[in-house]
Design a protein around this motif. Structure first.
Motif, PDB file in Angstrom:
ATOM      1  N   VAL A 336       0.862  -1.180   0.000  1.00 14.09           N
ATOM      2  CA  VAL A 336       0.000   0.000   0.000  1.00 14.09           C
ATOM      3  C   VAL A 336       0.898   1.229   0.000  1.00 14.09           C
ATOM      4  O   VAL A 336       1.591   1.498   0.984  1.00 14.09           O
ATOM      5  N   LEU A 337       0.892   1.955  -1.106  1.00 16.47           N
ATOM      6  CA  LEU A 337       1.706   3.171  -1.183  1.00 16.47           C
ATOM      7  C   LEU A 337       1.230   4.180  -0.140  1.00 16.47           C
ATOM      8  O   LEU A 337       0.030   4.363   0.062  1.00 16.47           O
ATOM      9  N   PHE A 338       2.176   4.841   0.503  1.00 19.63           N
ATOM     10  CA  PHE A 338       1.939   5.770   1.600  1.00 19.63           C
ATOM     11  C   PHE A 338       1.496   5.055   2.877  1.00 19.63           C
ATOM     12  O   PHE A 338       1.095   5.713   3.828  1.00 19.63           O
ATOM     13  N   ALA A 339       1.609   3.734   2.908  1.00 17.44           N
ATOM     14  CA  ALA A 339       1.249   3.015   4.137  1.00 17.44           C
ATOM     15  C   ALA A 339       2.056   1.727   4.267  1.00 17.44           C
ATOM     16  O   ALA A 339       1.502   0.629   4.283  1.00 17.44           O
ATOM     17  N   PRO A 340       3.397   1.827   4.354  1.00  9.51           N
ATOM     18  CA  PRO A 340       4.202   0.625   4.594  1.00  9.51           C
ATOM     19  C   PRO A 340       3.833   0.011   5.936  1.00  9.51           C
ATOM     20  O   PRO A 340       3.275   0.689   6.806  1.00  9.51           O
ATOM     21  N   PRO A 341       4.111  -1.273   6.132  1.00  8.21           N
ATOM     22  CA  PRO A 341       3.601  -1.984   7.307  1.00  8.21           C
ATOM     23  C   PRO A 341       4.232  -1.603   8.636  1.00  8.21           C
ATOM     24  O   PRO A 341       3.645  -1.858   9.689  1.00  8.21           O
ATOM     25  N   SER A 342       5.432  -1.039   8.617  1.00  9.17           N
ATOM     26  CA  SER A 342       6.108  -0.676   9.865  1.00  9.17           C
ATOM     27  C   SER A 342       7.213   0.318   9.560  1.00  9.17           C
ATOM     28  O   SER A 342       7.449   0.673   8.397  1.00  9.17           O
ATOM     29  N   VAL A 343       7.923   0.752  10.609  1.00  5.64           N
ATOM     30  CA  VAL A 343       9.032   1.685  10.410  1.00  5.64           C
ATOM     31  C   VAL A 343      10.154   1.066   9.589  1.00  5.64           C
ATOM     32  O   VAL A 343      11.002   1.778   9.049  1.00  5.64           O
ATOM     33  N   LYS A 344      10.167  -0.249   9.474  1.00  3.90           N
ATOM     34  CA  LYS A 344      11.192  -0.926   8.670  1.00  3.90           C
ATOM     35  C   LYS A 344      10.798  -1.034   7.203  1.00  3.90           C
ATOM     36  O   LYS A 344      11.593  -1.499   6.380  1.00  3.90           O
ATOM     37  N   GLY A 345       9.593  -0.622   6.857  1.00  2.00           N
ATOM     38  CA  GLY A 345       9.153  -0.695   5.472  1.00  2.00           C
ATOM     39  C   GLY A 345       8.774  -2.111   5.081  1.00  2.00           C
ATOM     40  O   GLY A 345       8.561  -2.985   5.919  1.00  2.00           O
ATOM     41  N   TRP A 346       8.674  -2.328   3.779  1.00  2.00           N
ATOM     42  CA  TRP A 346       8.352  -3.655   3.259  1.00  2.00           C
ATOM     43  C   TRP A 346       9.606  -4.530   3.247  1.00  2.00           C
ATOM     44  O   TRP A 346      10.689  -4.073   2.872  1.00  2.00           O
ATOM     45  N   ASP A 347       9.455  -5.787   3.620  1.00  2.97           N
ATOM     46  CA  ASP A 347      10.605  -6.701   3.611  1.00  2.97           C
ATOM     47  C   ASP A 347      11.103  -6.953   2.196  1.00  2.97           C
ATOM     48  O   ASP A 347      12.302  -7.084   1.961  1.00  2.97           O
ATOM     49  N   GLY A 348      10.172  -7.046   1.239  1.00  4.87           N
ATOM     50  CA  GLY A 348      10.566  -7.280  -0.150  1.00  4.87           C
ATOM     51  C   GLY A 348      11.105  -8.676  -0.370  1.00  4.87           C
ATOM     52  O   GLY A 348      10.995  -9.563   0.482  1.00  4.87           O
ATOM     53  N   GLY A 349      11.718  -8.887  -1.538  1.00  6.76           N
ATOM     54  CA  GLY A 349      12.305 -10.180  -1.858  1.00  6.76           C
ATOM     55  C   GLY A 349      11.281 -11.295  -1.826  1.00  6.76           C
ATOM     56  O   GLY A 349      10.126 -11.122  -2.246  1.00  6.76           O
ATOM     57  N   PRO A 350      11.659 -12.456  -1.297  1.00  4.08           N
ATOM     58  CA  PRO A 350      10.743 -13.607  -1.255  1.00  4.08           C
ATOM     59  C   PRO A 350       9.454 -13.340  -0.485  1.00  4.08           C
ATOM     60  O   PRO A 350       8.458 -14.026  -0.701  1.00  4.08           O
ATOM     61  N   ALA A 351       9.472 -12.327   0.408  1.00  2.00           N
ATOM     62  CA  ALA A 351       8.264 -12.025   1.185  1.00  2.00           C
ATOM     63  C   ALA A 351       7.111 -11.558   0.303  1.00  2.00           C
ATOM     64  O   ALA A 351       5.947 -11.610   0.717  1.00  2.00           O
ATOM     65  N   TRP A 352       7.417 -11.113  -0.920  1.00  2.00           N
ATOM     66  CA  TRP A 352       6.350 -10.678  -1.814  1.00  2.00           C
ATOM     67  C   TRP A 352       5.498 -11.843  -2.318  1.00  2.00           C
ATOM     68  O   TRP A 352       4.368 -11.635  -2.759  1.00  2.00           O
ATOM     69  N   LEU A 353       6.064 -13.053  -2.314  1.00  5.59           N
ATOM     70  CA  LEU A 353       5.378 -14.178  -2.946  1.00  5.59           C
ATOM     71  C   LEU A 353       4.974 -15.248  -1.953  1.00  5.59           C
ATOM     72  O   LEU A 353       5.793 -15.712  -1.152  1.00  5.59           O
TER      73      LEU A 353
END
Length: 460
Positions: A336-353
């Motif tokens: 969600v743009l303008f609403a990352p899940p925490s202060v660490k942002g999105w984990d990205g990588g394999p966490a996307w799938l």
């Protein structure tokens, strides 16, 4: 060999469509057929220069995007979806994709969520701050971020006063924004928190109320003085860990998602970044120009974020999409743009799938390429794009789709299966209620959807 030495095309390692596509994926949101063609023809240096500099934005783009972001159109209480849709629209239409891509990087770096801020005006202000410095001075951006209203609300600076300092911003400034874990002490955080007391938001601007500010001596990272917030940011910038931390994050964003990039590679580039006084444009240009960026170690080794996945489809088909429903679909994929899940942002990588998001990606690809989803009103019709491309035979259809979306990066077996699908569906009897257009073009839309569900298309 120096990891960061420039890439030079050779007969064994030529500048080709695959490298053009790679550059446009990592430094933007994917390439159109015209951009692939032009990139190959122009050559490496001219294409890279164009990507870095971008084209001037059109008057229509500037006028429309500014109106949509105006207080009249986007008041403080605007719903989250409107914010996300506004930025997606910019990503799809901008003449300078690299700047938007880097703004997205900084958004995940200074991860601030409107779920808490609850003010679209503040969030747009932070976007403008990051976009202004996206390819400019990290030094200036880090200093200015301390008095950004969205950040002040997000990390509770507005409630931090003399005698009752809040440590949230001081902690994240060091841990997530500049130095990384292990390069500061708890005492440094406590002392730095005092420097951030007394800041408040007035008339949508961060300002210092000296009556509420602790103006006493502080000791932070080996420095002593009557520091204010901006002084702490500058002290962090002076630490040797700072350029290494930022270079490491950019390495994972532009080169490889490896958690442990080679130390020597990071150290050499960090030294350059420091010499350039944190000029991010020069840093990004050096990374994009490097042999490493175009090496097998970097090529298609990152998993696309939901935003990259969705915008890549729309751009590849040179269509349009209602960005409100597109934002909602991307939210279902975990971003969600303008609403990352925490202060660490999105984990990205394999966490996307995972099983759910992979199914969601397939469904979004279907919605964008079919005529059956009212949310998108067939504005990305692959049949229309194929007709304009001049692809007439099944072989030409498969070749075109694999070229624009994957630059041919699939095994022969995949190519053969797509061709077989088109062959097998030629004589299928369609429902009597289908329109002539459905009967004529369903196969083309279906095979486009199959291409977008391939494992290779999930990679950036």
């Amino acid at each position: 060999m120096n990891t960061w030495e420039p890439y030079h095309p050779t007969a064994e390692n030529p500048w080709d469509r695959k490298k053009v596509g790679h550059l446009y994926r990592r430094a933007g949101f994917g390439a159109t057929v015209a951009e692939l063609d032009a990139g190959v023809e122009a050559g490496f240096e001219k294409t890279l220069e164009l990507v870095i500099a971008g084209r001037p934005e059109s008057e229509e783009f500037a006028r429309t995007t500014e109106f949509m972001a105006s207080e009249r159109s986007m008041p403080a209480g605007s719903p989250q979806g409107r914010l996300s849709a506004w930025w997606l629209d910019r990503m799809l239409k901008t003449a300078h994709p690299l700047r938007e891509k880097m703004t997205l990087f900084w958004h995940n770096h200074f991860a601030t969520s409107n779920a808490k801020v609850q003010n679209a005006r503040y969030m747009l202000g932070q976007y403008r701050l990051m976009q202004k410095h996206a390819l400019g001075s990290f030094r200036e951006m880090l200093v200015e971020m301390g008095t950004d209203p969205a950040m002040m609300v997000w990390l509770d600076t507005t409630g931090s006063t003399k005698g009752n300092p809040n440590e949230n911003y001081a902690r994240e400034l060091m841990e997530l924004f500049s130095l990384g874990i292990g390069h500061y002490s708890e005492k440094d955080i406590r002392e730095a928190a005092k420097a951030f007391t007394g800041y408040e938001v007035k008339n949508s601007q961060g300002t210092l109320n000296t009556r509420l500010h602790d103006d006493g001596e502080k000791s932070v990272l080996g420095k002593q003085g009557k520091f204010k917030g901006e002084d702490i940011a500058r002290i962090c910038l002076d630490q040797s860990a700072c350029p290494r931390f930022i270079v490491g994050k950019l390495y994972r964003f532009l080169i490889s998602e490896s958690d442990n990039p080679p130390t020597a590679d990071i150290d050499s580039l960090a030294e350059q970044y420091r010499k350039w006084d944190f000029d991010t444009g020069k840093l990004v240009a050096m990374m994009l120009r490097s042999s490493l960026f175009f090496s097998p170690a970097a090529y298609r080794t990152k998993i696309k974020s939901p935003v990259e996945f969705a915008t890549g489809i729309v751009r590849g088909l040179e269509g349009a999409a209602g960005t409100l429903p597109l934002a909602a679909a991307i939210e279902g994929l975990g971003q969600v743009l303008f609403a990352p899940p925490s202060v660490k942002g999105w984990d990205g990588g394999p966490a996307w799938l995972n099983a759910q998001t992979l199914l969601g990606r397939n469904n979004l690809a279907l919605a964008l390429t079919s005529t059956e989803d009212s949310r998108f009103a067939n504005r990305c019709d692959p049949a229309l794009k194929l007709t304009k491309s001049g692809a007439k035979t099944d072989a030409e259809v498969v070749r075109f789709l694999l070229d624009v979306f994957l630059q041919g990066d699939v095994p022969k077996t995949t190519h053969d299966k797509l061709s077989d699908y088109l062959k097998q569906t030629k004589g299928v009897k369609y429902p009597v209620y289908w329109s002539n257009d459905d009967v004529k073009n369903h196969r083309l839309r279906a095979v486009a959807h199959l291409v977008l569900t391939l494992p290779e298309f999930q990679l950036c």
